[in-house]
Design a protein around this motif. Structure first.
Motif, short mmCIF file in Angstrom:
data_model
loop_
_atom_site.label_atom_id
_atom_site.label_comp_id
_atom_site.label_asym_id
_atom_site.label_seq_id
_atom_site.Cartn_x
_atom_site.Cartn_y
_atom_site.Cartn_z
N ASP A 195 1.11 -1.65 -0.06
CA ASP A 195 -0.04 0.01 -0.36
C ASP A 195 1.06 1.37 0.12
O ASP A 195 1.71 1.84 1.04
CB ASP A 195 -0.56 0.18 1.29
N PHE A 196 0.99 1.66 -0.81
CA PHE A 196 2.47 3.00 -1.46
C PHE A 196 1.24 4.50 -0.95
O PHE A 196 1.87 5.62 -0.38
CB PHE A 196 2.91 2.87 -2.39
N ASP A 197 0.12 4.54 -1.40
CA ASP A 197 -0.84 6.02 -1.55
C ASP A 197 -1.42 5.97 -0.06
O ASP A 197 -2.15 6.62 0.09
CB ASP A 197 -1.97 6.08 -2.31
N GLY A 198 -1.33 4.57 1.33
CA GLY A 198 -1.36 5.22 2.00
C GLY A 198 -2.75 5.01 2.53
O GLY A 198 -3.19 5.41 3.80
N ASP A 199 -4.13 4.25 1.81
CA ASP A 199 -5.33 4.43 1.99
C ASP A 199 -5.30 2.73 3.13
O ASP A 199 -6.74 2.54 2.50
CB ASP A 199 -6.18 4.65 0.67
N LYS A 201 -5.14 -0.25 1.32
CA LYS A 201 -5.50 -1.02 0.94
C LYS A 201 -4.74 -1.07 -0.15
O LYS A 201 -3.86 -0.70 -0.23
CB LYS A 201 -7.09 -0.35 -0.10
N ASP A 203 -4.25 -2.04 -3.60
CA ASP A 203 -4.94 -2.22 -4.71
C ASP A 203 -4.05 -1.95 -5.70
O ASP A 203 -3.77 -1.00 -6.07
CB ASP A 203 -5.95 -1.00 -4.37
N ASP A 210 0.14 1.97 -5.40
CA ASP A 210 0.22 0.81 -5.00
C ASP A 210 1.28 -0.06 -6.71
O ASP A 210 1.57 -0.56 -6.22
CB ASP A 210 -1.18 0.08 -5.14
CA CA Z 1 -3.46 1.51 -1.79
#
Ligand code: CA
Length: 393
Positions: A195-199, A201, A203, A210
Protein backbone atom coordinates in the motif's frame (compact mmCIF):
# COMPACT_ATOMS: atom_id res chain seq x y z
CA UNK A 1 -12.70 -49.36 -37.32
CA UNK A 2 -14.12 -46.23 -38.77
CA UNK A 3 -17.68 -46.92 -37.61
CA UNK A 4 -16.64 -47.91 -34.10
CA UNK A 5 -14.70 -44.66 -33.70
CA UNK A 6 -17.73 -42.75 -34.91
CA UNK A 7 -19.91 -44.57 -32.43
CA UNK A 8 -17.52 -43.78 -29.62
CA UNK A 9 -17.50 -40.14 -30.59
CA UNK A 10 -21.29 -40.09 -30.82
CA UNK A 11 -21.60 -41.55 -27.34
CA UNK A 12 -19.11 -39.03 -26.04
CA UNK A 13 -21.00 -36.16 -27.66
CA UNK A 14 -24.27 -37.43 -26.25
CA UNK A 15 -23.09 -38.12 -22.70
CA UNK A 16 -20.03 -35.91 -22.48
CA UNK A 17 -21.34 -32.40 -21.98
CA UNK A 18 -23.99 -33.34 -19.41
CA UNK A 19 -21.49 -35.34 -17.35
CA UNK A 20 -18.90 -32.61 -17.77
CA UNK A 21 -21.38 -29.95 -16.59
CA UNK A 22 -22.26 -32.00 -13.53
CA UNK A 23 -18.59 -32.66 -12.76
CA UNK A 24 -17.89 -28.98 -13.15
CA UNK A 25 -20.65 -28.02 -10.73
CA UNK A 26 -19.41 -30.57 -8.18
CA UNK A 27 -15.88 -29.29 -8.60
CA UNK A 28 -16.98 -25.66 -8.09
CA UNK A 29 -19.01 -26.63 -5.00
CA UNK A 30 -15.84 -28.24 -3.60
CA UNK A 31 -13.90 -25.09 -4.35
CA UNK A 32 -16.47 -23.03 -2.44
CA UNK A 33 -16.03 -25.34 0.57
CA UNK A 34 -12.26 -25.13 0.34
CA UNK A 35 -12.40 -21.35 0.15
CA UNK A 36 -14.54 -21.20 3.29
CA UNK A 37 -12.15 -23.57 5.09
CA UNK A 38 -9.32 -21.24 4.06
CA UNK A 39 -11.07 -18.32 5.81
CA UNK A 40 -13.19 -16.84 3.02
CA UNK A 41 -16.71 -15.91 4.16
CA UNK A 42 -19.47 -18.16 2.77
CA UNK A 43 -21.21 -15.20 1.16
CA UNK A 44 -18.06 -14.09 -0.67
CA UNK A 45 -17.35 -17.69 -1.75
CA UNK A 46 -20.81 -18.02 -3.29
CA UNK A 47 -20.77 -14.60 -4.93
CA UNK A 48 -17.32 -15.27 -6.44
CA UNK A 49 -18.03 -18.81 -7.57
CA UNK A 50 -21.53 -18.32 -8.90
CA UNK A 51 -20.70 -20.20 -12.08
CA UNK A 52 -22.40 -23.27 -13.55
CA UNK A 53 -20.29 -23.92 -16.62
CA UNK A 54 -16.65 -23.39 -17.61
CA UNK A 55 -15.63 -20.00 -19.00
CA UNK A 56 -15.41 -20.86 -22.72
CA UNK A 57 -13.12 -17.96 -23.49
CA UNK A 58 -10.63 -19.09 -20.86
CA UNK A 59 -10.73 -22.66 -22.17
CA UNK A 60 -10.11 -21.45 -25.70
CA UNK A 61 -7.17 -19.26 -24.68
CA UNK A 62 -5.62 -21.88 -22.40
CA UNK A 63 -5.77 -24.47 -25.16
CA UNK A 64 -4.56 -22.21 -27.95
CA UNK A 65 -1.45 -23.51 -29.63
CA UNK A 66 1.54 -21.27 -29.09
CA UNK A 67 2.40 -19.60 -32.38
CA UNK A 68 5.89 -21.07 -32.35
CA UNK A 69 9.13 -19.23 -31.99
CA UNK A 70 8.79 -15.59 -32.95
CA UNK A 71 12.00 -13.96 -34.19
CA UNK A 72 13.39 -11.66 -31.50
CA UNK A 73 13.21 -8.69 -33.92
CA UNK A 74 9.47 -9.23 -34.44
CA UNK A 75 8.84 -9.39 -30.71
CA UNK A 76 10.90 -6.28 -29.90
CA UNK A 77 9.46 -4.24 -32.82
CA UNK A 78 5.98 -4.91 -31.51
CA UNK A 79 6.63 -4.47 -27.79
CA UNK A 80 9.06 -1.55 -27.90
CA UNK A 81 7.90 0.78 -30.66
CA UNK A 82 8.07 4.58 -30.83
CA UNK A 83 4.50 4.84 -29.61
CA UNK A 84 5.29 2.81 -26.45
CA UNK A 85 8.29 5.06 -25.81
CA UNK A 86 6.29 8.28 -26.29
CA UNK A 87 3.39 7.01 -24.17
CA UNK A 88 5.83 5.90 -21.48
CA UNK A 89 7.52 9.27 -21.33
CA UNK A 90 4.10 10.95 -21.00
CA UNK A 91 3.09 8.56 -18.20
CA UNK A 92 6.41 9.11 -16.44
CA UNK A 93 5.74 12.85 -16.45
CA UNK A 94 2.22 12.31 -15.16
CA UNK A 95 3.37 10.07 -12.30
CA UNK A 96 6.73 11.75 -11.74
CA UNK A 97 6.17 12.37 -8.02
CA UNK A 98 5.08 8.81 -7.32
CA UNK A 99 7.81 7.21 -9.45
CA UNK A 100 10.56 9.25 -7.81
CA UNK A 101 9.25 8.43 -4.33
CA UNK A 102 9.11 4.74 -5.25
CA UNK A 103 12.63 4.87 -6.67
CA UNK A 104 13.90 6.45 -3.43
CA UNK A 105 12.22 3.87 -1.23
CA UNK A 106 13.14 0.68 -3.12
CA UNK A 107 16.27 1.76 -4.99
CA UNK A 108 14.78 0.49 -8.25
CA UNK A 109 15.22 2.72 -11.30
CA UNK A 110 11.92 4.37 -12.21
CA UNK A 111 12.44 3.85 -15.96
CA UNK A 112 12.45 0.09 -15.41
CA UNK A 113 9.26 0.27 -13.33
CA UNK A 114 7.57 2.30 -16.08
CA UNK A 115 8.83 -0.16 -18.72
CA UNK A 116 7.22 -3.11 -16.93
CA UNK A 117 3.98 -1.15 -16.72
CA UNK A 118 4.18 -0.41 -20.46
CA UNK A 119 4.92 -3.95 -21.56
CA UNK A 120 2.49 -5.67 -19.18
CA UNK A 121 -0.63 -3.57 -19.77
CA UNK A 122 0.29 -0.70 -22.12
CA UNK A 123 0.38 1.60 -19.06
CA UNK A 124 -2.85 0.29 -17.60
CA UNK A 125 -4.90 0.36 -20.80
CA UNK A 126 -4.98 -3.41 -21.35
CA UNK A 127 -5.18 -5.20 -18.04
CA UNK A 128 -7.51 -7.97 -19.24
CA UNK A 129 -11.21 -8.57 -18.66
CA UNK A 130 -11.48 -12.21 -17.55
CA UNK A 131 -13.23 -12.44 -14.17
CA UNK A 132 -10.52 -14.20 -12.15
CA UNK A 133 -12.65 -16.44 -9.88
CA UNK A 134 -14.42 -17.86 -12.95
CA UNK A 135 -11.22 -18.16 -14.97
CA UNK A 136 -9.32 -19.85 -12.15
CA UNK A 137 -12.24 -22.17 -11.27
CA UNK A 138 -12.42 -23.16 -14.94
CA UNK A 139 -8.70 -23.93 -15.08
CA UNK A 140 -8.83 -25.82 -11.76
CA UNK A 141 -11.87 -27.92 -12.66
CA UNK A 142 -10.56 -28.73 -16.08
CA UNK A 143 -8.35 -31.07 -14.06
CA UNK A 144 -5.05 -30.67 -15.86
CA UNK A 145 -1.64 -31.18 -14.35
CA UNK A 146 -1.59 -27.60 -13.08
CA UNK A 147 -4.94 -27.81 -11.27
CA UNK A 148 -3.35 -27.47 -7.79
CA UNK A 149 -1.57 -24.31 -8.92
CA UNK A 150 -4.76 -22.73 -10.27
CA UNK A 151 -6.66 -23.67 -7.11
CA UNK A 152 -3.96 -21.99 -5.01
CA UNK A 153 -4.27 -18.84 -7.11
CA UNK A 154 -8.06 -18.87 -6.78
CA UNK A 155 -7.86 -19.11 -2.98
CA UNK A 156 -5.21 -16.36 -2.92
CA UNK A 157 -7.44 -14.11 -5.06
CA UNK A 158 -10.41 -14.57 -2.73
CA UNK A 159 -8.26 -13.95 0.34
CA UNK A 160 -7.30 -10.54 -1.10
CA UNK A 161 -10.98 -9.62 -1.28
CA UNK A 162 -11.65 -11.08 2.17
CA UNK A 163 -8.94 -8.99 3.79
CA UNK A 164 -10.24 -5.83 2.11
CA UNK A 165 -7.38 -5.12 -0.31
CA UNK A 166 -9.64 -5.14 -3.33
CA UNK A 167 -13.32 -5.46 -4.25
CA UNK A 168 -14.54 -8.66 -5.85
CA UNK A 169 -15.59 -7.03 -9.12
CA UNK A 170 -12.08 -5.65 -9.61
CA UNK A 171 -10.64 -9.18 -9.91
CA UNK A 172 -10.34 -8.91 -13.67
CA UNK A 173 -7.28 -9.80 -15.67
CA UNK A 174 -5.71 -12.27 -18.06
CA UNK A 175 -7.16 -15.74 -18.62
CA UNK A 176 -4.24 -17.08 -16.54
CA UNK A 177 -4.99 -14.98 -13.48
CA UNK A 178 -2.53 -12.09 -13.83
CA UNK A 179 -4.16 -8.77 -13.04
CA UNK A 180 -3.69 -5.14 -12.17
CA UNK A 181 -1.47 -2.50 -13.79
CA UNK A 182 1.60 -4.75 -13.75
CA UNK A 183 -0.12 -8.15 -13.91
CA UNK A 184 0.64 -9.88 -10.62
CA UNK A 185 -0.84 -13.32 -10.09
CA UNK A 186 -2.81 -13.51 -6.81
CA UNK A 187 -0.13 -15.40 -4.82
CA UNK A 188 2.51 -12.84 -5.83
CA UNK A 189 0.06 -10.06 -4.98
CA UNK A 190 -0.38 -11.57 -1.52
CA UNK A 191 3.37 -11.79 -0.92
CA UNK A 192 4.66 -8.64 -2.60
CA UNK A 193 1.91 -6.02 -2.91
CA UNK A 194 2.42 -2.72 -1.07
CA UNK A 195 0.00 0.00 0.00
CA UNK A 196 1.95 3.00 -1.22
CA UNK A 197 -0.74 5.68 -1.41
CA UNK A 198 -1.57 5.14 2.25
CA UNK A 199 -5.30 4.37 2.07
CA UNK A 200 -4.81 1.09 3.95
CA UNK A 201 -5.54 -1.09 0.90
CA UNK A 202 -3.12 -2.79 -1.44
CA UNK A 203 -5.01 -2.02 -4.63
CA UNK A 204 -3.02 -2.90 -7.74
CA UNK A 205 -6.05 -2.36 -9.99
CA UNK A 206 -7.33 1.02 -8.81
CA UNK A 207 -4.10 2.63 -7.59
CA UNK A 208 -1.21 3.27 -9.98
CA UNK A 209 1.01 4.18 -7.01
CA UNK A 210 0.31 0.88 -5.25
CA UNK A 211 0.90 -1.09 -8.47
CA UNK A 212 4.19 0.59 -9.37
CA UNK A 213 5.49 0.43 -5.79
CA UNK A 214 4.59 -3.25 -5.60
CA UNK A 215 6.52 -3.86 -8.82
CA UNK A 216 9.54 -2.08 -7.35
CA UNK A 217 9.16 -4.12 -4.17
CA UNK A 218 9.10 -7.30 -6.25
CA UNK A 219 12.28 -6.35 -8.12
CA UNK A 220 14.01 -5.32 -4.91
CA UNK A 221 13.17 -8.66 -3.30
CA UNK A 222 14.35 -10.42 -6.46
CA UNK A 223 17.81 -8.98 -5.91
CA UNK A 224 17.77 -5.54 -7.54
CA UNK A 225 20.56 -3.25 -6.36
CA UNK A 226 21.07 0.36 -7.42
CA UNK A 227 22.83 0.33 -10.78
CA UNK A 228 22.56 -0.52 -14.45
CA UNK A 229 20.60 -3.39 -16.01
CA UNK A 230 21.62 -3.62 -19.68
CA UNK A 231 23.85 -1.90 -22.19
CA UNK A 232 23.94 -2.57 -25.91
CA UNK A 233 27.24 -4.10 -26.96
CA UNK A 234 28.95 -5.33 -30.10
CA UNK A 235 31.29 -8.20 -30.69
CA UNK A 236 33.74 -8.89 -33.52
CA UNK A 237 31.94 -10.44 -36.55
CA UNK A 238 33.87 -13.70 -36.09
CA UNK A 239 33.22 -13.85 -32.33
CA UNK A 240 33.16 -17.41 -30.99
CA UNK A 241 33.54 -16.72 -27.29
CA UNK A 242 31.04 -17.43 -24.50
CA UNK A 243 27.57 -15.95 -24.25
CA UNK A 244 24.41 -16.61 -22.24
CA UNK A 245 22.75 -15.18 -19.17
CA UNK A 246 24.62 -17.40 -16.72
CA UNK A 247 28.11 -16.94 -18.18
CA UNK A 248 29.11 -13.89 -16.18
CA UNK A 249 32.47 -12.17 -16.42
CA UNK A 250 33.92 -8.79 -15.52
CA UNK A 251 33.72 -5.93 -17.99
CA UNK A 252 37.54 -6.13 -18.16
CA UNK A 253 37.26 -9.77 -19.22
CA UNK A 254 34.68 -8.95 -21.90
CA UNK A 255 36.89 -6.13 -23.16
CA UNK A 256 39.76 -8.62 -23.56
CA UNK A 257 37.49 -10.71 -25.80
CA UNK A 258 36.91 -7.73 -28.06
CA UNK A 259 33.47 -6.74 -26.77
CA UNK A 260 32.73 -3.00 -26.98
CA UNK A 261 29.75 -0.83 -26.14
CA UNK A 262 27.60 -0.46 -29.25
CA UNK A 263 28.72 3.17 -29.59
CA UNK A 264 32.30 1.90 -29.95
CA UNK A 265 33.57 2.98 -26.52
CA UNK A 266 35.65 0.61 -24.42
CA UNK A 267 34.45 -1.41 -21.47
CA UNK A 268 36.41 -1.58 -18.27
CA UNK A 269 36.08 -2.41 -14.61
CA UNK A 270 35.27 -5.29 -12.33
CA UNK A 271 31.47 -5.17 -12.64
CA UNK A 272 30.07 -8.58 -13.55
CA UNK A 273 27.96 -8.93 -16.68
CA UNK A 274 26.74 -11.62 -19.07
CA UNK A 275 26.72 -11.31 -22.86
CA UNK A 276 23.50 -12.05 -24.75
CA UNK A 277 23.58 -12.53 -28.52
CA UNK A 278 19.95 -13.40 -29.28
CA UNK A 279 20.52 -13.28 -33.05
CA UNK A 280 24.15 -14.39 -33.11
CA UNK A 281 27.33 -12.31 -33.35
CA UNK A 282 26.08 -10.32 -36.38
CA UNK A 283 23.07 -8.92 -34.56
CA UNK A 284 22.91 -6.56 -31.59
CA UNK A 285 24.66 -7.76 -28.44
CA UNK A 286 23.65 -6.98 -24.89
CA UNK A 287 25.70 -6.91 -21.73
CA UNK A 288 23.32 -7.61 -18.88
CA UNK A 289 24.01 -7.01 -15.21
CA UNK A 290 22.72 -8.42 -11.94
CA UNK A 291 19.57 -6.32 -12.21
CA UNK A 292 18.66 -8.02 -15.48
CA UNK A 293 18.22 -11.22 -13.47
CA UNK A 294 15.73 -9.42 -11.19
CA UNK A 295 13.71 -8.45 -14.28
CA UNK A 296 14.01 -12.04 -15.54
CA UNK A 297 12.54 -13.23 -12.22
CA UNK A 298 9.40 -11.23 -13.05
CA UNK A 299 8.70 -13.32 -16.13
CA UNK A 300 11.09 -16.10 -17.05
CA UNK A 301 11.82 -15.25 -20.67
CA UNK A 302 15.03 -13.63 -21.84
CA UNK A 303 13.21 -11.87 -24.68
CA UNK A 304 10.82 -10.36 -22.09
CA UNK A 305 13.67 -9.16 -19.88
CA UNK A 306 15.38 -7.72 -22.95
CA UNK A 307 12.21 -5.87 -23.97
CA UNK A 308 11.86 -4.36 -20.49
CA UNK A 309 15.54 -3.43 -20.38
CA UNK A 310 15.51 -1.88 -23.82
CA UNK A 311 12.28 0.07 -23.22
CA UNK A 312 13.70 1.34 -19.92
CA UNK A 313 16.82 2.55 -21.75
CA UNK A 314 14.68 4.31 -24.35
CA UNK A 315 12.52 5.92 -21.64
CA UNK A 316 15.75 7.14 -20.03
CA UNK A 317 16.58 8.93 -23.30
CA UNK A 318 18.91 6.44 -24.95
CA UNK A 319 18.72 5.93 -28.73
CA UNK A 320 17.23 2.96 -30.57
CA UNK A 321 19.46 -0.09 -31.10
CA UNK A 322 22.59 0.84 -33.01
CA UNK A 323 23.23 -2.54 -34.61
CA UNK A 324 20.47 -3.66 -36.99
CA UNK A 325 19.00 -7.14 -36.66
CA UNK A 326 20.45 -9.60 -39.18
CA UNK A 327 17.35 -9.74 -41.41
CA UNK A 328 16.22 -8.12 -44.66
CA UNK A 329 12.60 -8.29 -43.50
CA UNK A 330 12.39 -6.47 -40.20
CA UNK A 331 9.46 -6.73 -37.79
CA UNK A 332 6.66 -4.15 -37.62
CA UNK A 333 5.57 -1.65 -35.00
CA UNK A 334 1.97 -1.67 -33.80
CA UNK A 335 1.08 1.20 -36.16
CA UNK A 336 2.62 -0.69 -39.09
CA UNK A 337 0.79 -3.88 -38.15
CA UNK A 338 -2.52 -2.01 -38.14
CA UNK A 339 -1.66 -0.53 -41.52
CA UNK A 340 -0.95 -4.05 -42.80
CA UNK A 341 -4.25 -5.35 -41.43
CA UNK A 342 -6.17 -2.48 -43.07
CA UNK A 343 -4.46 -3.18 -46.41
CA UNK A 344 -5.39 -6.84 -46.13
CA UNK A 345 -8.97 -5.93 -45.27
CA UNK A 346 -9.14 -3.57 -48.25
CA UNK A 347 -8.27 -6.57 -50.41
CA UNK A 348 -11.11 -8.59 -48.98
CA UNK A 349 -9.25 -10.67 -46.40
CA UNK A 350 -10.91 -11.34 -43.08
CA UNK A 351 -8.45 -10.19 -40.41
CA UNK A 352 -10.96 -9.38 -37.67
CA UNK A 353 -10.39 -6.07 -35.96
CA UNK A 354 -7.32 -4.14 -37.18
CA UNK A 355 -5.83 -3.98 -33.69
CA UNK A 356 -2.19 -4.66 -34.46
CA UNK A 357 -2.30 -8.13 -32.93
CA UNK A 358 -1.27 -10.83 -35.31
CA UNK A 359 -3.62 -13.72 -34.55
CA UNK A 360 -4.43 -16.81 -36.61
CA UNK A 361 -6.81 -14.89 -38.94
CA UNK A 362 -4.21 -12.27 -39.80
CA UNK A 363 -1.49 -14.90 -40.26
CA UNK A 364 -3.70 -16.82 -42.64
CA UNK A 365 -4.54 -13.64 -44.57
CA UNK A 366 -0.85 -12.74 -44.85
CA UNK A 367 0.00 -16.21 -46.16
CA UNK A 368 -2.75 -16.01 -48.82
CA UNK A 369 -1.66 -12.52 -49.86
CA UNK A 370 1.96 -13.64 -50.08
CA UNK A 371 0.96 -16.58 -52.27
CA UNK A 372 -1.06 -14.34 -54.56
CA UNK A 373 1.89 -11.98 -54.90
CA UNK A 374 4.21 -14.85 -55.80
CA UNK A 375 6.05 -14.62 -52.47
CA UNK A 376 6.96 -17.48 -50.16
CA UNK A 377 3.88 -17.87 -47.91
CA UNK A 378 5.09 -17.35 -44.32
CA UNK A 379 2.12 -15.75 -42.55
CA UNK A 380 4.58 -13.44 -40.84
CA UNK A 381 3.93 -9.70 -40.44
CA UNK A 382 7.16 -8.19 -41.77
CA UNK A 383 8.25 -5.17 -43.74
CA UNK A 384 8.30 -7.01 -47.10
CA UNK A 385 4.63 -7.93 -47.20
CA UNK A 386 3.69 -4.47 -45.93
CA UNK A 387 5.61 -2.87 -48.82
CA UNK A 388 4.29 -5.42 -51.33
CA UNK A 389 0.74 -4.43 -50.43
CA UNK A 390 1.55 -0.76 -51.00
CA UNK A 391 2.07 0.22 -47.37
CA UNK A 392 4.45 2.85 -46.07
CA UNK A 393 6.70 1.42 -43.37
CA1 CA B 1 -3.45 1.82 -1.44
Amino acid sequence: MRSSISAAVAIFLFVGPAVAAQNFQTCVANLRDQAVKAGVSPSLASRALNISRPDENVLRLSQAQPEGKIPIWDYLSFVVDDQRVADGRAMMRKYDTELRAIERRFGVDRHVIAAIWGVETDYGRQAGDSFLPHALATLTCEGGRRAPFWRGELLAALSLVERGDIELDKLKGSWAGAFGHTQFIPSTYRRRAIDFDGDGKRDLVGSVADALASTANYLHRAGWRKGRWMVEAKVPADYRGPSGRKRKGTLDAWARRGVLRADGTKLSGGTKAALLLPAGPRGPGFLVFRNFDAIYAYNHHESYALAISYLANRLAGEPALRTPWPTDDRGLSRAERMQLQKLLRDRGYDVGEADGRIGPATREAIASAEKKLGMQPTGRAGEKILRALGGNP
